[in-house]
Structure formats: C-alpha cells, structure tokens
Design an enzyme around this catalytic site. Structure first.
Site, PDB file in Angstrom:
ATOM      1  N   ASP A 232      34.728  25.510 -11.478  1.00  0.00           N
ATOM      2  CA  ASP A 232      35.110  25.302 -10.081  1.00  0.00           C
ATOM      3  C   ASP A 232      34.645  26.513  -9.281  1.00  0.00           C
ATOM      4  O   ASP A 232      34.499  27.606  -9.835  1.00  0.00           O
ATOM      5  CB  ASP A 232      36.635  25.130  -9.952  1.00  0.00           C
ATOM      6  CG  ASP A 232      37.032  24.435  -8.660  1.00  0.00           C
ATOM      7  OD1 ASP A 232      37.380  23.238  -8.708  1.00  0.00           O
ATOM      8  OD2 ASP A 232      36.979  25.094  -7.591  1.00  0.00           O
TER       9      ASP A 232
ATOM     10  N   LYS B  96      41.698  29.555  -8.612  1.00  0.00           N
ATOM     11  CA  LYS B  96      42.107  28.375  -9.383  1.00  0.00           C
ATOM     12  C   LYS B  96      41.704  28.560 -10.854  1.00  0.00           C
ATOM     13  O   LYS B  96      42.484  28.297 -11.768  1.00  0.00           O
ATOM     14  CB  LYS B  96      41.399  27.133  -8.803  1.00  0.00           C
ATOM     15  CG  LYS B  96      42.099  25.840  -9.094  1.00  0.00           C
ATOM     16  CD  LYS B  96      41.242  24.667  -8.706  1.00  0.00           C
ATOM     17  CE  LYS B  96      41.524  24.146  -7.330  1.00  0.00           C
ATOM     18  NZ  LYS B  96      40.774  22.898  -7.040  1.00  0.00           N
TER      19      LYS B  96
ATOM     20  N   PHE C  71      39.073   5.334 -12.606  1.00  0.00           N
ATOM     21  CA  PHE C  71      40.031   4.362 -12.060  1.00  0.00           C
ATOM     22  C   PHE C  71      41.460   4.843 -12.292  1.00  0.00           C
ATOM     23  O   PHE C  71      42.381   4.047 -12.374  1.00  0.00           O
ATOM     24  CB  PHE C  71      39.809   2.986 -12.694  1.00  0.00           C
ATOM     25  CG  PHE C  71      38.425   2.439 -12.456  1.00  0.00           C
ATOM     26  CD1 PHE C  71      38.096   1.848 -11.244  1.00  0.00           C
ATOM     27  CD2 PHE C  71      37.444   2.566 -13.420  1.00  0.00           C
ATOM     28  CE1 PHE C  71      36.809   1.369 -11.001  1.00  0.00           C
ATOM     29  CE2 PHE C  71      36.158   2.087 -13.195  1.00  0.00           C
ATOM     30  CZ  PHE C  71      35.834   1.487 -11.984  1.00  0.00           C
TER      31      PHE C  71
ATOM     32  N   LYS D 180      33.529   0.661  -8.101  1.00  0.00           N
ATOM     33  CA  LYS D 180      34.596   1.601  -7.744  1.00  0.00           C
ATOM     34  C   LYS D 180      35.120   1.327  -6.331  1.00  0.00           C
ATOM     35  O   LYS D 180      36.326   1.205  -6.102  1.00  0.00           O
ATOM     36  CB  LYS D 180      34.053   3.030  -7.839  1.00  0.00           C
ATOM     37  CG  LYS D 180      34.903   4.084  -7.214  1.00  0.00           C
ATOM     38  CD  LYS D 180      36.178   4.280  -7.983  1.00  0.00           C
ATOM     39  CE  LYS D 180      37.143   5.159  -7.211  1.00  0.00           C
ATOM     40  NZ  LYS D 180      38.373   5.389  -7.931  1.00  0.00           N
TER      41      LYS D 180
ATOM     42  N   PHE E 264      50.305  -4.523  -7.171  1.00  0.00           N
ATOM     43  CA  PHE E 264      49.938  -4.148  -5.799  1.00  0.00           C
ATOM     44  C   PHE E 264      50.404  -5.177  -4.772  1.00  0.00           C
ATOM     45  O   PHE E 264      49.708  -5.503  -3.830  1.00  0.00           O
ATOM     46  CB  PHE E 264      48.436  -3.831  -5.694  1.00  0.00           C
ATOM     47  CG  PHE E 264      48.158  -2.432  -6.182  1.00  0.00           C
ATOM     48  CD1 PHE E 264      48.261  -2.128  -7.528  1.00  0.00           C
ATOM     49  CD2 PHE E 264      47.860  -1.415  -5.300  1.00  0.00           C
ATOM     50  CE1 PHE E 264      48.079  -0.837  -7.989  1.00  0.00           C
ATOM     51  CE2 PHE E 264      47.665  -0.116  -5.745  1.00  0.00           C
ATOM     52  CZ  PHE E 264      47.770   0.162  -7.086  1.00  0.00           C
TER      53      PHE E 264
ATOM     54  N   CYS F  24      42.629   8.805  -1.979  1.00  0.00           N
ATOM     55  CA  CYS F  24      41.556   7.849  -2.280  1.00  0.00           C
ATOM     56  C   CYS F  24      41.488   6.689  -1.295  1.00  0.00           C
ATOM     57  O   CYS F  24      40.468   6.513  -0.631  1.00  0.00           O
ATOM     58  CB  CYS F  24      41.752   7.305  -3.687  1.00  0.00           C
ATOM     59  SG  CYS F  24      41.830   8.609  -4.904  1.00  0.00           S
TER      60      CYS F  24
ATOM     61  N   LYS G 119      40.455   7.317   2.484  1.00  0.00           N
ATOM     62  CA  LYS G 119      39.081   7.839   2.583  1.00  0.00           C
ATOM     63  C   LYS G 119      38.068   6.817   2.081  1.00  0.00           C
ATOM     64  O   LYS G 119      37.023   6.604   2.701  1.00  0.00           O
ATOM     65  CB  LYS G 119      39.029   9.145   1.787  1.00  0.00           C
ATOM     66  CG  LYS G 119      37.808   9.384   0.941  1.00  0.00           C
ATOM     67  CD  LYS G 119      37.898  10.701   0.220  1.00  0.00           C
ATOM     68  CE  LYS G 119      38.056  10.559  -1.281  1.00  0.00           C
ATOM     69  NZ  LYS G 119      36.926  10.051  -2.005  1.00  0.00           N
TER      70      LYS G 119
ATOM     71  N   LYS H 103      53.091   9.086  -3.127  1.00  0.00           N
ATOM     72  CA  LYS H 103      53.674   8.202  -4.140  1.00  0.00           C
ATOM     73  C   LYS H 103      54.451   9.090  -5.107  1.00  0.00           C
ATOM     74  O   LYS H 103      54.230  10.302  -5.138  1.00  0.00           O
ATOM     75  CB  LYS H 103      52.587   7.405  -4.871  1.00  0.00           C
ATOM     76  CG  LYS H 103      51.617   8.278  -5.662  1.00  0.00           C
ATOM     77  CD  LYS H 103      50.520   7.475  -6.297  1.00  0.00           C
ATOM     78  CE  LYS H 103      50.945   6.917  -7.629  1.00  0.00           C
ATOM     79  NZ  LYS H 103      49.840   6.348  -8.401  1.00  0.00           N
TER      80      LYS H 103
HETATM   81  C1  UGA Z   1      44.118   4.676  -6.495  1.00  0.00           C
HETATM   82  C2  UGA Z   1      43.776   3.537  -7.473  1.00  0.00           C
HETATM   83  O1  UGA Z   1      44.963   2.862  -7.854  1.00  0.00           O
HETATM   84  C3  UGA Z   1      43.065   4.078  -8.708  1.00  0.00           C
HETATM   85  O2  UGA Z   1      42.657   3.009  -9.532  1.00  0.00           O
HETATM   86  C4  UGA Z   1      41.836   4.862  -8.270  1.00  0.00           C
HETATM   87  O3  UGA Z   1      41.162   5.433  -9.379  1.00  0.00           O
HETATM   88  C5  UGA Z   1      42.260   5.981  -7.333  1.00  0.00           C
HETATM   89  O4  UGA Z   1      42.918   5.409  -6.196  1.00  0.00           O
HETATM   90  C6  UGA Z   1      41.050   6.745  -6.906  1.00  0.00           C
HETATM   91  O5  UGA Z   1      40.188   6.169  -6.236  1.00  0.00           O
HETATM   92  O6  UGA Z   1      40.878   7.886  -7.334  1.00  0.00           O
HETATM   93  P1  UGA Z   1      46.110   6.448  -6.276  1.00  0.00           P
HETATM   94  O7  UGA Z   1      45.663   6.569  -4.850  1.00  0.00           O
HETATM   95  O8  UGA Z   1      46.281   7.700  -7.058  1.00  0.00           O
HETATM   96  O9  UGA Z   1      45.064   5.525  -7.119  1.00  0.00           O
HETATM   97  O10 UGA Z   1      47.520   5.701  -6.326  1.00  0.00           O
HETATM   98  P2  UGA Z   1      48.005   4.176  -6.212  1.00  0.00           P
HETATM   99  O11 UGA Z   1      49.014   3.944  -7.254  1.00  0.00           O
HETATM  100  O12 UGA Z   1      46.870   3.234  -6.156  1.00  0.00           O
HETATM  101  O13 UGA Z   1      48.762   4.167  -4.819  1.00  0.00           O
HETATM  102  C7  UGA Z   1      48.079   4.337  -3.585  1.00  0.00           C
HETATM  103  C8  UGA Z   1      49.020   4.066  -2.429  1.00  0.00           C
HETATM  104  O14 UGA Z   1      49.315   2.674  -2.352  1.00  0.00           O
HETATM  105  C9  UGA Z   1      50.366   4.773  -2.514  1.00  0.00           C
HETATM  106  O15 UGA Z   1      50.678   5.323  -1.257  1.00  0.00           O
HETATM  107  C10 UGA Z   1      51.339   3.669  -2.894  1.00  0.00           C
HETATM  108  O16 UGA Z   1      52.634   3.909  -2.424  1.00  0.00           O
HETATM  109  C11 UGA Z   1      50.705   2.474  -2.203  1.00  0.00           C
HETATM  110  N1  UGA Z   1      51.073   1.185  -2.816  1.00  0.00           N
HETATM  111  C12 UGA Z   1      50.668   0.867  -4.072  1.00  0.00           C
HETATM  112  C13 UGA Z   1      51.812   0.262  -2.080  1.00  0.00           C
HETATM  113  O17 UGA Z   1      52.177   0.520  -0.913  1.00  0.00           O
HETATM  114  N2  UGA Z   1      52.124  -0.938  -2.650  1.00  0.00           N
HETATM  115  C14 UGA Z   1      51.728  -1.274  -3.907  1.00  0.00           C
HETATM  116  O18 UGA Z   1      52.048  -2.403  -4.341  1.00  0.00           O
HETATM  117  C15 UGA Z   1      50.992  -0.345  -4.641  1.00  0.00           C
END
Ligand code: UGA
Length: 425
Positions: free
Chosen positions: A30, A35, A147, A199, A244, A255, A258, A315
């Site tokens: 990095d 870090k 993912f 992706k 979801f 993620c 963006k 989350k």
């Molecule tokens: C997300 C994807 O789930 C991963 O598969 C992906 O690799 C990642 O982005 C990435 O591109 O790096 P992440 O953002 O860490 O992962 O977390 P999630 O569990 O997907 O939640 C994202 C947001 O959606 C959170 O704010 C969560 O509260 C919200 N969410 C999720 C809902 O409001 N409702 C749902 O049913 C599920």
C-alpha cells in the site's frame, strides 16, 4: 504460489489474508506508510469479522510493504485492489489503478495482473494496451472481480457463489484459477469485458431489488399492506428468491452508490440512457429522506427537537460509513434545526459527523430524545433494554429504518413505533 496484492483496504486485506490462509505466500503493498506500519505491528485498520484472526493466524505467509519491487519479486499473480472512487462526473476514478500499471516493474518471467478493483467495462482492454506500450508483453491481464460484502467478506471469499475469470489469454486464466485451488465454487471463464460487466450488473441487480422493495414498501404504507409479509410471500417464489428484499432507509456503502453511478455514466458515455438504473438511484436517494417526513408528521417542526440516530455504519458488521444513510439523515436533521445525537458500536461518528453529539451507548444517545431512528440493524439494538430506553426518552417516537424490531412488542412498551412499509397505528 507467490501472490502480490496492491491495496490494503477492505478488499485488498481480505484478499491477501484469504490467499495466505489457502497457503500462498502473500505480500500486501500500500502507498500509505502508516497503514503498512500498523499492519506490520499486527494492528488491523478496519473492522471486518474474522479478518484479525486470519491475519494473525497466517502471519508467516503475509508480508506488508510500501515497496513495489519487493511486492512483485517472485510473484506469479499481482492482484490490484485499490480504490476506484467516483469523480465529480460520476465516472470511476481510475488514477490509483493507472499508478499500479505504470509502476509495475519489468520482470523476466510471465506474471499475471488480476483486477479485483471494480472498474468500468473496457478498462481491461485499455490496461492491456498500456502494458503493451510499456513493452510488458510478458505481463498477462485478467479480470477477477470480487463479490464479497463487508461484514461477511471473509466467509464470502472462502465460500463464493462463483469465481469469475475474464482473460485475454487462457494460460493467464489458468494461473488465476490455480490461485483459488481449494475454494469450492463454479468458475466462469469469459472475456475480460464480460467479467467486468458481470461485476457491475450483479451489483446493479442487487440495488434494483432493494429500490424495488423500497418502492413497494412506500405503496404498502399508502395502502395498509405490510412489506415484511409481502417480501416473504414474494421471496418464496423460487424464480425470485428471498434475498435483497429487505425494505429500509436505502442502501449505502462503498460499492452500490459508486458502482451504480459508474455504470449509469458508462452507459451514458456510450450514448445509452440507462433509465431503470437512474430510477433505482433516485428511489434510493428519496428513501433516505423519507424518514424526515415521518418525524415531521409526528413532531411538527424539528427545530430544537432532539433526535437520536441508532447505528451509523451503512450496515452491521462494519465500521464503514461511506455513503451511509446516517450521513444524509444527520445532515437533513441538522439542516432542519434538530439537536442530533448518535451511537454506533464500531463506526467512529466523530470523524464524519460535525455537529452531532456522539454518545458512548445507545441509552445515552436516547437520553431526553423526542425521537429515535434505528439506522443500522446492529444485533445490540435487538437486545437493547427498550423499556429502559423508553424511560430515558422525552417522547417515545421510534422510526425503525430497518424493520428490525417487533412492532407489537414496541407498542406494548409504549412506543409510537413506525417501520418502513408497515401499517401505522
Ligand atoms: C455489495 C455486494 O453485496 C457484494 O456482492 C459486492 O462484492 C460489494 O457490494 C462490492 O461491490 O464490493 P456491500 O456493499 O458490502 O456488498 O454490502 P451489502 O450487504 O450488499 O449491503 C449494501 C447496502 O444495501 C447496505 O446499506 C444494506 O443495508 C442495504 N440492503 C441490503 C438493503 O437495504 N436491503 C437488503 O435487502 C439488502
């Protein structure tokens, strides 16, 4: 195998730790010296379940450095896991990716650059050209998107639904498949552009489901249906599945916001208006703000009212507050003249929330509050002594932004409880 990982953020650290755990010899590189120093001392800069243990357990197979040559020396695969934040125009900022490509040292053997950072479709092709321009024909290029979700990243990495490998040369794909030896998952081999699109499309689809169920929730509120039951009934259709479909105050994180913008701009740049995605993004923006309307309907003007935000991370299971709905909520509440307090078990609100009182416990945040908003469904909030919480509040108004709590139990405790997409009493 010897694996180099560029970038010691959420993705890079999990990638490095998991590959070391498989038995590879990993060097994480990095540019931020502090870090790297901290990691060398065994201090993990992020909160991610299982990561501390994994790094500790695999110490002898993991090295940390700021030096490019040291990281690439002897490596068969060089993973790129650097940030690709949005630029002002909404496109992905690839400057950190280009720095890695331009800094890559000349080696007299074949190495494979594997892209884990989320990049626009077409990036791999441009990188291939740049490598060729630099005379690095012996450097292969593969798109191997991640993912993993924050909070469950280690588990997701070790037990993925699939491994996607997009390559220009099948021999490079084979090297990247070998790095994953021992991980039991279907492997999708394809061209680089398709891997990049898999992706973006997967994330966009997940976001579409969230905005869809949030709109259904809003219609439920207007018509007296309960979105939790609706989601259960819809999700049991095997063609749709249950995931979801949790309605709430919108998605956040590093993620989805963006990546949706980047995909929308990617489409626009090629002359296509991605209408559905534009709506998904807009629904999400509105969803975060609807909470303010819910509070105003009960409290009137929010000027001088004390509102407690329970949870700040986007989350549970992470300290990440990037694009968290809590940031928009805090900003809107302060703009309305409310007095805002907040609590989160791991996210550090002091860094991000000017003008918000950060409490040491949920109960302290609720002291004298006119209303509480449950922002993040931390298990601690499910276990909170809500009777005591109610006693501490001035008014027992609770907006459950994640439909985490049982409405009838909360009402029995004297709360004026309102969820998202559920009947209001
Ligand atoms: C997300 C994807 O789930 C991963 O598969 C992906 O690799 C990642 O982005 C990435 O591109 O790096 P992440 O953002 O860490 O992962 O977390 P999630 O569990 O997907 O939640 C994202 C947001 O959606 C959170 O704010 C969560 O509260 C919200 N969410 C999720 C809902 O409001 N409702 C749902 O049913 C599920």
């Amino acid at each position: 195998m010897r694996v180099a990982v560029f970038g010691a953020g959420y993705v890079g650290l999990v990638t490095g730790a998991c590959f070391a755990d498989i038995g590879h010899d990993v060097v994480v590189r990095d540019v931020v010296a502090e870090k790297i120093d901290a990691l060398r001392r065994g201090k993990v800069p992020i909160h991610e379940e299982g990561l501390d243990d994994l790094l500790e357990h695999n110490r002898e197979r993991l090295r940390f450095t700021t030096d490019v040559d040291e990281s690439v020396e002897g490596a068969e695969v060089v993973y790129v896991a650097v940030g690709t934040p949005p630029t002002y125009s909404g496109d992905a900022d690839l400057s950190a990716v280009w720095t890695v490509v331009d800094e890559l040292p000349r080696v007299d053997r074949r190495i494979v650059v594997a892209m884990k950072s989320t990049v626009p479709v077409g990036t791999g092709r441009t990188i291939r050209h740049r490598l060729d321009e630099r005379g690095l024909e012996n450097v292969g290029y593969v798109s191997n998107p991640e993912f993993t979700a924050e909070g469950t990243a280690v588990r997701d990495f070790k037990h993925p639904d699939r491994i996607v490998i997009g390559a220009f040369d099948p021999a490079d794909a084979e090297v990247v498949e070998r790095v994953h030896a021992g991980i039991d998952a279907p492997v999708i081999h394809c061209d680089v552009a398709s891997a990049e699109m898999i992706k973006l499309a997967a994330n966009a689809f997940l976001m579409t489901r969230i905005s869809f169920i949030n709109e259904i929730a809003n219609v439920c509120e207007a018509t007296g249906a309960d979105v939790v039951k609706v989601a259960e009934g819809v999700g049991l259709d095997h063609r749709l599945g249950p995931h979801f479909l949790r309605a709430g105050i919108g998605y956040g994180g590093s993620c989805f916001p963006k990546d949706s913008l980047a995909l929308k701009q990617l489409a626009s740049n090629s002359g296509y208006h991605f209408q559905l995605l534009a709506a998904v993004i807009e629904v999400n923006e509105l969803q975060k703000r609807r909470v303010i309307g819910k509070l105003e309907r009960r409290l009137g003007s929010l000027r001088g009212k004390k509102v407690a935000l329970l949870g700040l991370a986007f989350k549970p299971g992470t300290d990440d507050m990037r694009e968290s709905p809590s940031l928009v909520l805090a900003g809107r509440l302060l703009a309305e003249g409310a007095d805002v307090s907040a609590w989160d078990p791991v996210a550090d609100g002091r860094v991000h929330l000017d003008g918000v009182h950060i409490a040491d416990s949920a109960l302290d945040a609720l002291d004298g509050a006119d209303a509480a908003v449950l922002v993040t469904e931390w298990p601690e909030l499910g276990e909170l002594d809500w009777a005591e919480a109610g006693a501490r509040m001035r008014k027992r108004l609770l907006v459950d932004g994640r439909n985490m709590l049982d409405p009838s139990e909360m009402r029995a405790l004297g709360f004026d409880y309102e969820g998202i997409g559920r009947a209001v009493e």
